[in-house]
Write a protein that holds these residues in place. Structure first.
Motif, PDB file in Angstrom:
ATOM      1  N   PHE A 166      -7.625  -2.678   6.020  1.00 49.55           N
ATOM      2  CA  PHE A 166      -8.098  -2.912   4.656  1.00 49.55           C
ATOM      3  C   PHE A 166      -9.602  -3.181   4.655  1.00 49.55           C
ATOM      4  O   PHE A 166     -10.207  -3.444   5.692  1.00 49.55           O
TER       5      PHE A 166
ATOM      6  N   PHE B 124       0.828  -1.205   0.000  1.00 44.47           N
ATOM      7  CA  PHE B 124       0.000   0.000   0.000  1.00 44.47           C
ATOM      8  C   PHE B 124       0.865   1.259   0.000  1.00 44.47           C
ATOM      9  O   PHE B 124       0.601   2.211  -0.747  1.00 44.47           O
TER      10      PHE B 124
ATOM     11  N   GLN C 285      -6.780   3.490   2.607  1.00 43.27           N
ATOM     12  CA  GLN C 285      -6.443   2.071   2.704  1.00 43.27           C
ATOM     13  C   GLN C 285      -7.691   1.221   2.936  1.00 43.27           C
ATOM     14  O   GLN C 285      -7.773   0.084   2.471  1.00 43.27           O
TER      15      GLN C 285
END
Length: 513
Positions: free
Chosen positions: A207, A11, A38
């Motif tokens: 996430f 990420f 994210q």
């Protein structure tokens, strides 16, 4: 802890200068990634095993000639693990995914040579591209640099640094489509002959939540064998008899619904709901259930109405094409012919049906191209053909229709335009509310919530095709049609005069060689 660290590094790499160094995304695309939360990304990973590496297979890579090697990311080779981040989990496949290789016991210098990011404990993370993409980019970049140097030399200027130009040529922009992985790849062990998927969604802190696939089963080995040998009609439990769809002295509204899905892992409950909702709308608009043919996923068995209507698996490409061609070929068979398309698509508009042999490659018998669809609809004898396209990349189909001289009765209504993605089920939900007395073009231009999220498009091969109801009744009549008049004169099926049918038979006989 190790997996969490890898995903965090993946990420972070998308939000750092690593993105721009790859010459893979434009500056604007990298800027969008840097602002992406994210929590909006869904994470996938394959865990490493000490005795076996993994390799990556994508359905839209290579030539797609049908061999396993055609779809394998040959430039990537074998690796210890694979990560994938989906920035658009609500979008229909295909759409760009960010896939990373993880290699263990790699020195920092070797990792740098691979354009990778060196992690702790001699780990190297590199971005996965489709096969032959890296060579294409290198050749194009080298050619551009040489051209810039020659131009600068003729003008008495110093050659520009390779990274000085901020704008890529159109050809370089097209290369991005060749490089991007648009589907969740099949990740298999190098020693695994059964090709079991090792890439799975993982719930990790920070996430997005994992999507829940629709519980379905793959076709039985007998059906798979028969379909691949073009012998579907003998092997399907209830063969589709297209010839019974067109009856003498009668014309009807017909529909074909196609929702491929490609694999169990990326077939979600919303795909089944889309089919159910569109089917319900057709029934509400007078389509008889025997004239609605549905092709769904791998096994094709879903409950469509109060009764369980036979739904065919999307593995039967030959049956799909034969039925569409037959309904179009027979004179006076179809009044309105509706096609609903809701499958994963490549960036050239090709629909992926189902990975029957589970090799991860979209073989010719497992995909339905724009050219094949238009060939099946060419010169269609239906009074009008309506294409409802709720899938990504409709631009190729729209462009071909716009310039075609052989599809004058075909109209396209899509949930997106050009190379855009289809999002969720908003498009299908909107058309679910279509009533028998509503004009198609008026309904399309209503201000609705789904239009704020997508950019719907309309193509009319002949102006005015959509200025009717779904069953072909004219719009804006004074006084308007009553419900009984619509059902008697337009909806479902209507009887044809004997003289008209006799004239049709004469035409068919004269056209035969």
């Amino acid at each position: 802890a190790r997996l969490q660290r890898w995903l965090a590094a993946a990420f972070q790499s998308l939000q750092s200068g690593f993105c721009q160094r790859l010459r893979f995304l434009s500056e604007s695309e990298c800027a969008q990634l840097s602002r992406l939360p994210q929590s909006e990304l869904v994470a996938y990973a394959s865990e490493p095993r000490a005795d076996e590496k993994v390799q990556l297979i994508v359905p839209d890579s290579g030539s797609g000639s049908g061999s396993g090697a055609a779809g394998r990311n040959q430039s990537g080779g074998a690796h210890d693990a694979v990560l994938a981040l989906d920035p658009s989990p609500e979008a229909s496949f295909g759409h760009p995914l960010f896939v990373f290789y993880i290699d263990l016991n790699v020195s920092p210098s070797k990792c740098e040579q691979r354009d990778g990011v060196h992690l702790d404990s001699s780990e190297c993370m590199t971005l996965a591209l489709k096969s032959r993409c890296e060579n294409l980019l290198k050749r194009r970049t080298s050619r551009s640099n040489r051209q810039n140097s020659h131009v600068a030399a003729r003008q008495g200027q110093q050659p520009q640094h390779p990274g000085a130009s901020r704008h890529r040529s159109r050809r370089e922009e097209r290369l991005v489509g060749l490089c991007t992985i648009h589907f969740l790849p099949l990740v298999v062990g190098t020693k695994d002959s059964s090709r079991q998927q090792r890439l799975h969604c993982v719930e990790q802190q920070g996430f997005g939540p994992c999507p829940w696939p629709l519980p379905i089963s793959s076709p039985s080995p007998a059906v798979v064998h028969c379909e691949l040998n073009k012998n579907t009609r003998r092997c399907h439990r209830q063969p589709l008899a297209s010839r019974k769809s067109c009856r003498m002295y009668q014309t009807c509204d017909h529909a074909v619904l196609i929702s491929g899905g490609w694999r169990e892992q990326v077939t979600y409950p919303r795909h089944a709901q889309n089919i159910l909702h569109f089917y319900g709308m057709l029934r509400e608009n007078g389509f008889r259930k025997e004239n609605i043919k549905t092709f769904f996923a791998g096994d094709g068995q879903i409950t469509v109405d109060e009764e369980t209507v036979d739904v065919y698996p999307a593995t039967e490409k030959l049956t799909i094409r034969n039925h569409i061609s037959y309904v179009c070929r027979v004179l006076n068979c179809a009044d309105s012919f509706v096609l609903y398309l809701n499958s994963p698509t490549r960036n050239d508009g090709t629909m992926l049906l189902w990975d029957v042999n589970k090799n991860g490659v979209a073989d010719p018998k497992e995909r339905y191209s724009v050219a094949e669809l238009l060939r099946d609809l060419e010169g269609c004898n239906a009074q009008r053909v309506f294409l409802f396209v709720d899938q990504s990349y409709p631009g190729a189909l729209a462009k071909r229709l716009l310039y075609s001289k052989r599809h004058g009765n075909v109209a396209l209504i899509s949930s997106a335009r050009g190379a855009e993605f289809a999002w969720g089920s908003r498009f299908t939900e909107f058309w679910r509310s279509l009533q028998p007395n509503q004009c198609l073009i008026h309904h399309f231009f209503q201000l609705t919530p789904w239009s704020t999220f997508t950019n719907p498009g309309v193509i009319e091969s002949t102006p005015g095709l959509l200025n009717v109801t779904l069953c072909g009744a004219p719009c804006d009549t004074i006084p308007p049609f009553t419900e009984d008049e619509l059902r008697k004169e337009y909806m479902g099926c209507q009887n044809l005069p004997t003289m008209l049918w006799y004239y049709t038979l004469q035409q068919q006989q004269e056209e035969r060689p």
